[in-house]
Motif scaffolding. Sequence first.
Motif, PDB file in Angstrom:
ATOM      1  N   SER A  98      47.475  46.550  47.568  1.00 43.38           N
ATOM      2  CA  SER A  98      46.395  45.693  47.157  1.00 43.38           C
ATOM      3  C   SER A  98      47.284  44.710  46.157  1.00 43.38           C
ATOM      4  N   ASP A 148      44.516  40.597  41.027  1.00 41.76           N
ATOM      5  CA  ASP A 148      43.084  40.062  41.280  1.00 41.76           C
ATOM      6  C   ASP A 148      43.298  38.392  40.574  1.00 41.76           C
ATOM      7  N   GLY A 150      41.645  47.316  47.861  1.00 38.63           N
ATOM      8  CA  GLY A 150      41.664  48.314  46.868  1.00 38.63           C
ATOM      9  C   GLY A 150      40.330  48.831  46.707  1.00 38.63           C
ATOM     10  N   LEU A 151      40.156  49.969  45.818  1.00 36.19           N
ATOM     11  CA  LEU A 151      38.906  50.180  45.398  1.00 36.19           C
ATOM     12  C   LEU A 151      38.616  50.080  43.800  1.00 36.19           C
ATOM     13  N   PRO A 152      37.542  49.804  43.311  1.00 37.85           N
ATOM     14  CA  PRO A 152      37.299  49.811  41.874  1.00 37.85           C
ATOM     15  C   PRO A 152      37.332  51.240  41.235  1.00 37.85           C
ATOM     16  N   SER A 196      36.200  45.267  49.105  1.00 36.81           N
ATOM     17  CA  SER A 196      37.273  46.379  48.548  1.00 36.81           C
ATOM     18  C   SER A 196      37.674  46.964  50.251  1.00 36.81           C
ATOM     19  N   ASP A 197      38.401  47.955  50.126  1.00 32.88           N
ATOM     20  CA  ASP A 197      38.922  48.416  51.402  1.00 32.88           C
ATOM     21  C   ASP A 197      38.138  49.146  52.230  1.00 32.88           C
TER      22      ASP A 197
END
Length: 281
Positions: free
Chosen positions: A4, A7, A20-22, A47-48
């Motif tokens: 990732s 940002d 990515g994921l939060p 996200s992914d």
Amino acid sequence: MKPSRPDTPVSNSYYVPKGGLPPQSNLITGRAMFTEAFAIIPRGVLSDIVTSALPFWRGARFWVLARPLSGFSETFSQYIVELEPQGGSDRPETDPHAEGALFIVEGEVTVSLAGGDKQLVEGGFCYLPAGSNWTIRATGQGGCVFHWIRKRYQAVTGLPSPDAFFTSEREITAAEMPDTNGAWATTRFMDPADLRHDMHVTIVTLQPGAVIPFDETHVMEHGLYVLQGKGVYHLNQQWVEVEAGDFMWLRAFCPQACYAGGPEPFRYLLYKDVNRHAPLP
């Protein structure tokens, strides 16, 4: 896929999704909206877990931003495509009636068409007519990210189909909108006078504080991906804040106006359908 990204916008100010994921600590409530007139897909939901795979592609994943949807927007689909180094496809388009437009936001690719190779880097654009036999491959060390807009071409008897072409945002002089002193400008990839085209792809640039000063209400459908900056959009009597990486999906006749906020220009990649009679049932 590759790790990732941070940002932040890339150096040339084209925003690229980070994937990515939060974290589990994040609040769930966000800015995503889907209404009868428009949809907002904020960058935080790219996200992914929401990526797709498509046949005949290798080293690739796709964020599907828009697709024809009965009763909403019906003319186009739009993807963000992320390629690993050397990823791509020898058969990218499986619909012989689909025309395409690519806009590169990170890295470089080689598009092969009619026996010739064309290299595109950030800011590069190409139009691919329906029925084109093209291939694509990421040729940079870090892979590539691009937008892919697809539309079923509406042929007109007696009007030839448009030709393929390759260009770059850097090669086009932005056209200032009348009476705005350059505060609002449009970079047009297609010639507006060329009626062979049934879609336009442009980059709209609003300087800080500039406005679209009325609620545009028209037949064209829109996909708008924010490349840089932030702004506030007035959509069907609702005010919505948007920023780099957000996508707006507007159906025909959705009232729309905006103003640019923040310290940098507010810029977005815009799709619209044009130059054809409305189909009658």
